[in-house]
Enzyme design. Sequence first.
Site, short mmCIF file in Angstrom:
data_model
loop_
_atom_site.label_atom_id
_atom_site.label_comp_id
_atom_site.label_asym_id
_atom_site.label_seq_id
_atom_site.Cartn_x
_atom_site.Cartn_y
_atom_site.Cartn_z
N HIS A 227 6.60 -2.48 -7.71
CA HIS A 227 7.14 -1.98 -6.40
C HIS A 227 8.41 -0.84 -6.70
O HIS A 227 8.80 -0.79 -7.82
CB HIS A 227 7.53 -3.02 -5.66
CG HIS A 227 6.58 -4.06 -5.15
ND1 HIS A 227 6.38 -4.32 -3.88
CD2 HIS A 227 5.48 -4.78 -5.88
CE1 HIS A 227 5.43 -4.97 -3.78
NE2 HIS A 227 4.74 -5.35 -5.04
N CYS A 258 7.03 -7.43 0.33
CA CYS A 258 6.90 -8.98 -0.08
C CYS A 258 7.62 -9.75 0.97
O CYS A 258 8.56 -9.58 1.31
CB CYS A 258 7.44 -9.51 -1.51
SG CYS A 258 7.08 -11.10 -1.65
#
Length: 322
Positions: A227, A258
């Site tokens: 990420h 997330c």
Amino acid sequence: MFRISRTVACNLSTKKIRLFSDFIKVVEVGPRDGLQNEKNIVPSDVKVQFIDKLSESGLKTIEVTSFVSPKWVPQMADNAEVFKKINKKSDISYPVLVPNIKGLENALKVGVKEIAIFLAASETFSKKNINCSISISMEKAKAIIEQALSHDIKVRGYISCIVGCPYEGEIKPSVVVDLAAFMLQHGCYEISLGDTIGVGSPNKMKSLLHELKHVSNEMNKFALHCHDTYGQALANIYASLEHGVRTFDSSVAGLGGCPYAAGASGNIATEDLLYLLHGQGLETGVNFYKLVKIGEFISTQLQRKNQSKAGVAILAKEYSEK
């Protein structure tokens, strides 16, 4: 003091990458990891169009959906419908994420051939995400793997929070090493290492990969899932290339995040990953320009900004030349 010039250092780094295979496997996670954090429910037909377009791009692995309870992830409530409706090509893998035995049973009903399971390297994250400790999650994962393999289903493993956790801070590499060893021992063919909140840096990645060599000297057993919260994803990927990692997860247009990690930004954009890899002379089999168009398609459908720097730049150039 003698100093190596930037050009020489770059050439040495490139030679180090060349010690390993020139082919890189790209695992597209946009339809699952990319869409799961979208607040507005994406229509099933849009998801199907999205996946079918990805299937025409040269990608060989596309993570389609998650067989999770709609109570926890409403965006994935149409998992069976989407999986059944997509145009599946025989040379492409269409894995789905499975959090428990019930999810596996539902996936088997629609003919899934590959699943992904996940563990977290953080006790707190594990409890927030799947409501159980690491040790209990390992017992559950073992049961899922055994049942999947008994049905000739391939199993890929994810490890979340490999370098940092939103609740516990820095994660010890030894925890990740133990989880990776456990997953490989029980039948996962590959382990995707997830920097869930994007706090990794090249040195941290190199240190972790060095420790993972105690589990397997074959780096083809490991993938990296970055990420880009702190803008370090491409740097981490490059460092991992030098260590022999040849599989990377990414999400077209940089979709993602997330639901259990506040502040985590999207995955590294597939377009940006391809721009780096192709620029280094590495092969992926994926058509970069088709991915750029797909990124624009899904960004338009979601009415959100395309997070891919390379994709936006290419589209802007095309527009200016018209």
